[in-house]
Design a protein around this motif. Sequence first.
Motif, PDB file in Angstrom:
ATOM      1  N   ASN A 103       0.838  -1.208   0.000  1.00 56.75           N
ATOM      2  CA  ASN A 103       0.000   0.000   0.000  1.00 56.75           C
ATOM      3  C   ASN A 103       0.870   1.254   0.000  1.00 56.75           C
ATOM      4  OD1 ASN A 103      -2.419  -1.393  -0.064  1.00 56.75           O
ATOM      5  ND2 ASN A 103      -2.643  -1.430   2.170  1.00 56.75           N
ATOM      6  N   ASP A 104       1.925   1.240   0.812  1.00 55.23           N
ATOM      7  CA  ASP A 104       2.817   2.402   0.879  1.00 55.23           C
ATOM      8  C   ASP A 104       3.550   2.607  -0.441  1.00 55.23           C
ATOM      9  OD1 ASP A 104       2.050   2.748   3.496  1.00 55.23           O
ATOM     10  OD2 ASP A 104       3.857   1.825   4.355  1.00 55.23           O
ATOM     11  N   TRP A 105       4.072   1.542  -1.001  1.00 53.71           N
ATOM     12  CA  TRP A 105       4.821   1.647  -2.254  1.00 53.71           C
ATOM     13  C   TRP A 105       3.940   2.153  -3.404  1.00 53.71           C
ATOM     14  CZ3 TRP A 105       7.043  -3.802  -1.085  1.00 53.71           C
ATOM     15  CH2 TRP A 105       8.188  -3.681  -0.284  1.00 53.71           C
ATOM     16  N   LEU A 106       2.700   1.664  -3.467  1.00 51.68           N
ATOM     17  CA  LEU A 106       1.829   2.058  -4.576  1.00 51.68           C
ATOM     18  C   LEU A 106       1.261   3.461  -4.393  1.00 51.68           C
ATOM     19  CD1 LEU A 106      -0.059  -1.250  -5.489  1.00 51.68           C
ATOM     20  CD2 LEU A 106       2.020  -0.281  -6.458  1.00 51.68           C
ATOM     21  N   ALA A 107       1.151   3.906  -3.145  1.00 51.65           N
ATOM     22  CA  ALA A 107       0.692   5.279  -2.892  1.00 51.65           C
ATOM     23  C   ALA A 107       1.755   6.282  -3.322  1.00 51.65           C
ATOM     24  CB  ALA A 107       0.360   5.457  -1.417  1.00 51.65           C
ATOM     25  N   SER A 108       3.030   5.918  -3.081  1.00 49.71           N
ATOM     26  CA  SER A 108       4.143   6.785  -3.460  1.00 49.71           C
ATOM     27  C   SER A 108       5.259   5.908  -4.025  1.00 49.71           C
ATOM     28  CB  SER A 108       4.640   7.567  -2.247  1.00 49.71           C
ATOM     29  OG  SER A 108       5.714   8.417  -2.606  1.00 49.71           O
ATOM     30  N   PRO A 109       5.153   5.542  -5.318  1.00 53.26           N
ATOM     31  CA  PRO A 109       6.076   4.556  -5.894  1.00 53.26           C
ATOM     32  C   PRO A 109       7.530   5.005  -5.877  1.00 53.26           C
ATOM     33  CG  PRO A 109       4.164   4.883  -7.316  1.00 53.26           C
ATOM     34  CD  PRO A 109       4.122   5.964  -6.283  1.00 53.26           C
ATOM     35  N   PRO A 110       8.427   4.125  -5.435  1.00 53.80           N
ATOM     36  CA  PRO A 110       9.866   4.434  -5.520  1.00 53.80           C
ATOM     37  C   PRO A 110      10.318   4.397  -6.973  1.00 53.80           C
ATOM     38  CG  PRO A 110       9.523   2.192  -4.746  1.00 53.80           C
ATOM     39  CD  PRO A 110       8.169   2.827  -4.831  1.00 53.80           C
ATOM     40  N   ALA A 111      11.493   4.927  -7.233  1.00 57.95           N
ATOM     41  CA  ALA A 111      12.015   4.973  -8.606  1.00 57.95           C
ATOM     42  C   ALA A 111      12.194   3.569  -9.178  1.00 57.95           C
ATOM     43  CB  ALA A 111      13.337   5.740  -8.634  1.00 57.95           C
ATOM     44  N   ASP A 112      12.589   2.620  -8.329  1.00 57.77           N
ATOM     45  CA  ASP A 112      12.801   1.237  -8.756  1.00 57.77           C
ATOM     46  C   ASP A 112      12.146   0.319  -7.734  1.00 57.77           C
ATOM     47  OD1 ASP A 112      13.666  -1.285  -9.497  1.00 57.77           O
ATOM     48  OD2 ASP A 112      15.715  -0.652  -9.949  1.00 57.77           O
ATOM     49  N   LEU A 113      10.884  -0.042  -7.977  1.00 57.13           N
ATOM     50  CA  LEU A 113      10.125  -0.846  -7.018  1.00 57.13           C
ATOM     51  C   LEU A 113      10.740  -2.232  -6.841  1.00 57.13           C
ATOM     52  CD1 LEU A 113       7.817  -1.306  -5.108  1.00 57.13           C
ATOM     53  CD2 LEU A 113       6.289  -1.689  -7.057  1.00 57.13           C
ATOM     54  N   ARG A 114      11.265  -2.800  -7.909  1.00 49.87           N
ATOM     55  CA  ARG A 114      11.878  -4.132  -7.803  1.00 49.87           C
ATOM     56  C   ARG A 114      13.070  -4.096  -6.846  1.00 49.87           C
ATOM     57  NH1 ARG A 114      11.698  -8.918 -10.331  1.00 49.87           N
ATOM     58  NH2 ARG A 114      10.135  -8.131 -11.815  1.00 49.87           N
ATOM     59  N   ALA A 115      13.926  -3.083  -7.002  1.00 56.39           N
ATOM     60  CA  ALA A 115      15.088  -2.967  -6.120  1.00 56.39           C
ATOM     61  C   ALA A 115      14.648  -2.739  -4.679  1.00 56.39           C
ATOM     62  CB  ALA A 115      15.983  -1.830  -6.595  1.00 56.39           C
TER      63      ALA A 115
END
Length: 756
Positions: free
Chosen positions: A730-742
């Motif tokens: 939920n946190d990642w999708l609300a504010s996606p990091p530059a490289d979600l896989r990493a």
Amino acid sequence: MTAAASARQILTQLHEIMASRTHAQGKLDRVVDIIAESLDSEVVSIYLLREGMLELFATHGLNKSAVHVTRMAIGEGLTGTIAENVKTLNLAEAKAHPDFQYRPETGEEKFHSFAGVPIVYRERPVGVVCVQHVEPRRYEEVEIEALQTTAMVLSELISNNELIDEEEALGLAPEATGPLTLSGLSLVKGLASGYAVYHQPRVTIDQVMADDIEVERQRVYRAFDKMREQIDTMASNAEFGKGGEHEEVLETYKMFAYDEGWGRRINEAIDSGLTAEAAIERVQQRTRMRMREIDDPLLADRMHDLEDLANRLLRIVSGQLGTAATQGLRRDAILIAKNLGPAELLEYDRRRLKGVILEEGSLTAHVVIVARAMGIPVLGQTRGLRGLVREGDEILLDADESTATVRPAQSVADAFDTRFAKTKERQAAYAELRDVEPFTRCGTRIQVMMNAGLRDDITNLNLVGADGIGLFRTEFQFLVSATLPQRERQLRLYRDVLDAAGKRPVIFRTVDIGGDKAVPYLRSEQSESDENPAMGWRALRLALERDGLMKVQARALIEAAAGRSLNVMFPMVSEPWEFDAAKAVFEQQLAYLKKQKKDLPESIQYGAMLEVPALAEVLDLLIPRVSFLSIGTNDLTQFLFAADRANPKLAERYDWLSPAILRFLKRISQAAVGQPVDLGICGEMGGRKLEALALLGLGYRRLSITPVSVGPIKELVRQVDLAEITKAMNDWLASPPADLRAEMKRWVEERGINAD
């Protein structure tokens, strides 16, 4: 005059020329005169390959001064086009062809009509023989047939008199001695190591022209009888069980072996004056030319089966029976072939045969179906093997990564052995999880199911301990059949699958053919003109149009599930009405069988594949209609990103851990919360550890994946706390990091979760 009579007249005179002591150039000069006289042709010219160029070696009718002067590249002009495409040209007006080039030194400006055929030596073009007339006209079939037969005899004359450089003609590279990495297309995944063994030594045809036509005809009849006996024996002795798709493959193969038309064409070639061997080779050359013209990959695969049979017949009639299979494998082998027929693969010792590398091959080829059933990795579309790999070279085959390393350095071999050993260790560790139920750390039971499409795949259900079959692709039976599978055959397959699964659920996806999975016996005008077949007239769209096909499949599934629960899933549903229409076909067949007093399933659950993004916009309308919903991540991803997954340039461009696809999947999951619908994932995404972790965090509790992925995903599930991964997603999708896989890799490493 018939084609056979015309060819025989030419061959009789050619025989005298070839037996004479005249020098090679003199023989060619006499040959063009003979062809011109026999076909009443004003111009006959022979071009041969020399130093990569097609050179005019002899002519009747053009300026003699152009001989050994006029040269053109492969693909240049009409002659070069014939050599490049290995294809006959027959033109009433040569100048009208887009590839026409005028050569003033030949004096050919007054000639209008043109026909040319390739001269083929060991399956490669080494020259062209052409005829021309002043009068604009297309040449009769009888003339073209005679010209093609003559070209075959010319190839023998040319090679015997060393008029071409054999190594150049065969496209051989200088003998390689160092390490080499080959790339291709993974047809059956897996790792293997062994020594290079060429499947088939070239059959040498020592005599092209027959002394006695009737003797040659009887030799062919005897060879046909022996070949058919071999095929019948092979079909009845298949080692890996009865009733699988490999059995249907062999039935199709037998159909070719007993084809009267094929035998008739060989007889006609013998009538023209060819020996039995040369006649078979003549017909085989025609088959190869047809294969080059076929765009449909499935039909091309069937033509490969016919070529495989022709090779077998040629070996029998010539007495040159020594294949690697008949000679026996003395050590672990990686088999190398241009292409391979399913029956030929079955001849090999499975204890020694570790892998296969093909110059050609495709995912729908019959040999791939059989290899998968045998558990043999296969790498296809690996070009130029003859010039790169020597008999006995060590090969490390990595069909998982679509590569093969030839003559590996010791360090590379050691690394491969280490990886191979780790793979076996992991497989052993995963095997220990076979009977372990996949509960998360927080106590939630995750359903880990497997995908299947072959009867033989069902054995994996017990081997890996899957919860059931979340996707059984029914179309495979349609793809390997020469004709539309009859209801009885379909019924047997579905019943066998249900019997093998026992109490575990099986979700049958109705047939997904059409588009890029074309079958020759079921065509539609729409599918033939599809520019984007993956988005074309396929799957449910085709099945609803050809409702007879769907009615037969519905009856077979309903009868097979008598006394049991039946789960039916419809592919590529775009709007709710399509689901309703497909369900109505099943309900009509159910009512019919009930009237017939047939045993019926205890219950039928209907579901849909969500692959088309439009369906996500009407989930509120669809969910009340379905018992379950399965998201097909492979097609869904390519549709969302407008990226053809078959395009190698795009294959790795779009990541499954992209916020775009994950947000889309989260929205679907949320729409199903509190609804009486079983939501799951079908496809490769669920079989990768990091991606599966993301799906668990998005709310998915049923994954259907390849059998080899079941163990690794079970292992992952037991390390996960759902509340923890849900919050992180939920946190990642609300504010996606530059490289979600990493970011996810760092996250699992911090928690000691094995997500490799």
